[in-house]
Design a protein around this motif. Structure first.
Motif, short mmCIF file in Angstrom:
data_model
loop_
_atom_site.label_atom_id
_atom_site.label_comp_id
_atom_site.label_asym_id
_atom_site.label_seq_id
_atom_site.Cartn_x
_atom_site.Cartn_y
_atom_site.Cartn_z
N ASN A 5 15.91 -4.27 -0.33
CA ASN A 5 14.53 -4.97 -0.93
C ASN A 5 13.43 -3.98 -0.91
O ASN A 5 13.75 -2.85 -0.32
CB ASN A 5 14.16 -6.34 -0.62
N ARG A 6 12.54 -4.23 -1.87
CA ARG A 6 11.36 -3.47 -1.96
C ARG A 6 10.56 -3.10 -0.61
O ARG A 6 10.10 -1.93 -0.35
CB ARG A 6 10.48 -4.23 -2.95
N ALA A 7 10.46 -4.12 0.13
CA ALA A 7 9.61 -3.80 1.53
C ALA A 7 10.54 -2.87 2.22
O ALA A 7 9.84 -1.97 3.14
CB ALA A 7 9.51 -5.14 2.23
N GLN A 8 11.86 -3.06 2.25
CA GLN A 8 12.61 -2.12 3.25
C GLN A 8 12.38 -0.95 2.67
O GLN A 8 12.43 0.22 3.24
CB GLN A 8 14.00 -2.52 3.19
N ARG A 9 12.49 -0.58 1.38
CA ARG A 9 12.43 0.77 0.78
C ARG A 9 11.02 1.24 0.99
O ARG A 9 11.07 2.53 1.52
CB ARG A 9 12.64 0.56 -0.79
N ARG A 10 9.81 0.55 1.02
CA ARG A 10 8.59 0.97 1.38
C ARG A 10 8.65 1.41 2.82
O ARG A 10 8.09 2.49 3.11
CB ARG A 10 7.47 -0.01 1.09
N GLN A 11 9.18 0.66 3.72
CA GLN A 11 9.20 0.96 4.94
C GLN A 11 10.01 2.31 5.31
O GLN A 11 9.39 3.17 6.09
CB GLN A 11 9.75 -0.16 6.02
N ILE A 12 11.09 2.49 4.53
CA ILE A 12 11.80 3.65 4.80
C ILE A 12 11.23 4.92 4.30
O ILE A 12 11.09 5.90 5.04
CB ILE A 12 13.27 3.61 4.21
N GLU A 13 10.64 4.67 3.27
CA GLU A 13 9.62 5.64 2.30
C GLU A 13 8.55 6.05 3.60
O GLU A 13 8.16 7.34 3.81
CB GLU A 13 9.22 5.39 1.12
N LYS A 14 8.01 5.23 4.07
CA LYS A 14 6.81 5.47 4.71
C LYS A 14 7.17 6.49 6.07
O LYS A 14 6.83 7.35 6.55
CB LYS A 14 6.05 4.43 5.41
N ARG A 15 8.33 5.92 6.58
CA ARG A 15 8.85 6.61 7.85
C ARG A 15 9.42 8.11 7.59
O ARG A 15 9.00 9.03 8.38
CB ARG A 15 10.05 6.00 8.45
N LEU A 16 9.88 8.21 6.51
CA LEU A 16 10.39 9.53 5.82
C LEU A 16 9.13 10.49 5.72
O LEU A 16 9.03 11.61 6.08
CB LEU A 16 11.32 9.42 4.70
N LYS A 17 8.23 9.75 5.12
CA LYS A 17 6.94 10.96 4.92
C LYS A 17 6.20 10.81 5.99
O LYS A 17 5.48 12.05 6.29
CB LYS A 17 5.97 10.00 3.96
N ASP A 18 6.19 10.11 6.91
CA ASP A 18 5.52 10.25 8.43
C ASP A 18 6.14 11.52 8.90
O ASP A 18 5.44 12.21 9.55
CB ASP A 18 5.40 9.21 9.42
#
Length: 108
Positions: free
Chosen positions: A2-15
């Motif tokens: 879902n969108r929230a999971q995608r945002r969380q993964i994207e944040k972790r990768l970017k961090d």
């Protein structure tokens, strides 16, 4: 995913990418030149791997093995969010069967 999971993964990768980029631009003080070169090369590979993972996320292919296209599994992605291959394909690659695996964007 879902969108929230995608945002969380994207944040972790970017961090993680931000940390690696800082390390690439920060000299490794106090280390000999060979160690510094090795750390720099390792950080370059990690940066490239994280950037490829972000691209897979944008393209809707995140969490899929680049070789056999099977799901990587949540546990594998939790441990290594930029993983390209499932554990079976990764083992084959590491065992020297890289010629049998189509490598997208370079070595894993």
């Amino acid at each position: 995913m879902n969108r929230a999971q995608r945002r969380q993964i994207e944040k972790r990768l970017k961090d993680e990418l931000a940390i690696v980029c800082v390390q690439l631009h920060d000299p490794f003080g106090g280390l000999d030149s060979t160690t510094t070169l090795l750390l720099h090369a390792q950080n370059n590979r990690k940066r490239d791997s994280l950037e490829r993972a972000l691209k897979r996320l944008r393209d809707g292919r995140y969490g899929e093995c680049e070789n056999c296209h099977q799901p990587l599994g949540e546990e594998r992605l939790e441990i290594q969010p930029d993983a390209q291959y499932c554990t079976t394909c990764q083992r084959r690659y590491e065992a020297g069967y890289a010629g049998r695996i189509h490598i997208m964007g370079g070595a894993a």
